[in-house]
Design a protein around this motif. Structure first.
Motif, mmCIF file in Angstrom:
data_model
loop_
_atom_site.group_PDB
_atom_site.id
_atom_site.type_symbol
_atom_site.label_atom_id
_atom_site.label_comp_id
_atom_site.label_asym_id
_atom_site.label_seq_id
_atom_site.Cartn_x
_atom_site.Cartn_y
_atom_site.Cartn_z
ATOM 1 N N SER A 104 0.835 -1.209 0.000
ATOM 2 C CA SER A 104 0.000 0.000 0.000
ATOM 3 C C SER A 104 0.869 1.259 0.000
ATOM 4 N N ALA A 105 1.909 1.274 0.807
ATOM 5 C CA ALA A 105 2.826 2.425 0.833
ATOM 6 C C ALA A 105 3.475 2.617 -0.532
ATOM 7 N N THR A 106 3.808 1.517 -1.179
ATOM 8 C CA THR A 106 4.420 1.594 -2.508
ATOM 9 C C THR A 106 3.440 2.171 -3.523
ATOM 10 N N ILE A 107 2.188 1.757 -3.454
ATOM 11 C CA ILE A 107 1.164 2.280 -4.362
ATOM 12 C C ILE A 107 0.945 3.770 -4.117
ATOM 13 N N ILE A 108 0.906 4.176 -2.855
ATOM 14 C CA ILE A 108 0.764 5.589 -2.516
ATOM 15 C C ILE A 108 1.907 6.388 -3.142
ATOM 16 N N LEU A 109 3.117 5.884 -2.988
ATOM 17 C CA LEU A 109 4.290 6.584 -3.504
ATOM 18 C C LEU A 109 4.329 6.593 -5.022
ATOM 19 N N GLN A 110 4.028 5.462 -5.646
ATOM 20 C CA GLN A 110 4.049 5.401 -7.112
ATOM 21 C C GLN A 110 2.988 6.335 -7.699
ATOM 22 N N SER A 111 1.818 6.380 -7.084
ATOM 23 C CA SER A 111 0.763 7.293 -7.547
ATOM 24 C C SER A 111 1.219 8.746 -7.412
ATOM 25 N N TYR A 112 1.882 9.056 -6.307
ATOM 26 C CA TYR A 112 2.400 10.405 -6.098
ATOM 27 C C TYR A 112 3.417 10.761 -7.181
ATOM 28 N N LEU A 113 4.324 9.840 -7.479
ATOM 29 C CA LEU A 113 5.349 10.089 -8.503
ATOM 30 C C LEU A 113 4.711 10.305 -9.874
ATOM 31 N N GLU A 114 3.723 9.483 -10.194
ATOM 32 C CA GLU A 114 3.053 9.628 -11.484
ATOM 33 C C GLU A 114 2.333 10.972 -11.590
ATOM 34 N N GLN A 115 1.685 11.379 -10.508
ATOM 35 C CA GLN A 115 0.986 12.663 -10.510
ATOM 36 C C GLN A 115 1.996 13.812 -10.608
ATOM 37 N N LYS A 116 3.086 13.702 -9.889
ATOM 38 C CA LYS A 116 4.123 14.730 -9.888
ATOM 39 C C LYS A 116 4.715 14.897 -11.292
ATOM 40 N N ASN A 117 4.983 13.792 -11.962
ATOM 41 C CA ASN A 117 5.549 13.857 -13.313
ATOM 42 C C ASN A 117 4.538 14.349 -14.340
ATOM 43 N N TYR A 118 3.280 14.075 -14.094
ATOM 44 C CA TYR A 118 2.239 14.517 -15.011
ATOM 45 C C TYR A 118 2.061 16.021 -14.945
ATOM 46 N N ILE A 119 2.194 16.569 -13.747
ATOM 47 C CA ILE A 119 1.982 17.998 -13.543
ATOM 48 C C ILE A 119 3.120 18.823 -14.149
ATOM 49 N N LYS A 120 4.320 18.295 -14.212
ATOM 50 C CA LYS A 120 5.484 19.044 -14.721
ATOM 51 C C LYS A 120 5.288 19.538 -16.111
#
Length: 140
Positions: free
Chosen positions: A124-140
């Motif tokens: 679950s922590a990994t999914i939270i982090l991976q989702s955060y990374l994907e959102q962060k890269n999408y926003i750039k």
């Protein structure tokens, strides 16, 4: 560039995931007992360069915090007191436990392994982090 650490804080266990130093890949790090999280964080921060901490924050379908905030909010408050210079972000963790369970099935984990709640918390922590990374890269 430092790592990003993700925490899936629970009443009994804390799932922890971390990025690589380039912040590209999320990896399950470990699961610790809730009462051991402060020792773990102190040791980890002493060994690794961490740029930011992400904490899963449980929300209900109506976008209101769930009852789990009763034990997550004190954790967040103590974290900010103990590590005032560490950036801390809360992210919606809705459905991550269900997604983690589904991910373990898809990965072929045996039923016995899928019943290990510590594994679920770490995934679950990994999914939270991976989702955060994907959102962060999408926003750039």
């Amino acid at each position: 560039m430092g790592r990003i650490l993700a925490i899936d804080y629970g009443k009994k266990r804390v799932g922890i995931a971390v990025t690589d130093p380039m912040q590209m890949i999320a990896t399950r790090l470990t699961t610790v007992s809730s009462h051991e999280i402060w020792i773990f964080l102190k040791d980890y921060f002493a060994k690794e360069s961490v740029e930011k901490v992400i904490v899963g924050y449980p929300m209900q379908m109506n976008n209101q915090p769930s009852e789990a905030v009763l034990y997550i909010n004190p954790f967040l408050k103590k974290f900010q007191k103990d590590y005032p210079d560490m950036p801390l972000e809360q992210v919606d963790e809705r459905f991550t436990s269900k997604m983690a369970f589904r991910t373990m099935i898809d990965a072929g984990l045996k039923k016995k392994d899928r019943q290990n709640k510590g594994t679920i918390d770490g995934v679950s922590a990994t999914i939270i982090l991976q989702s955060y990374l994907e959102q962060k890269n999408y926003i750039k």
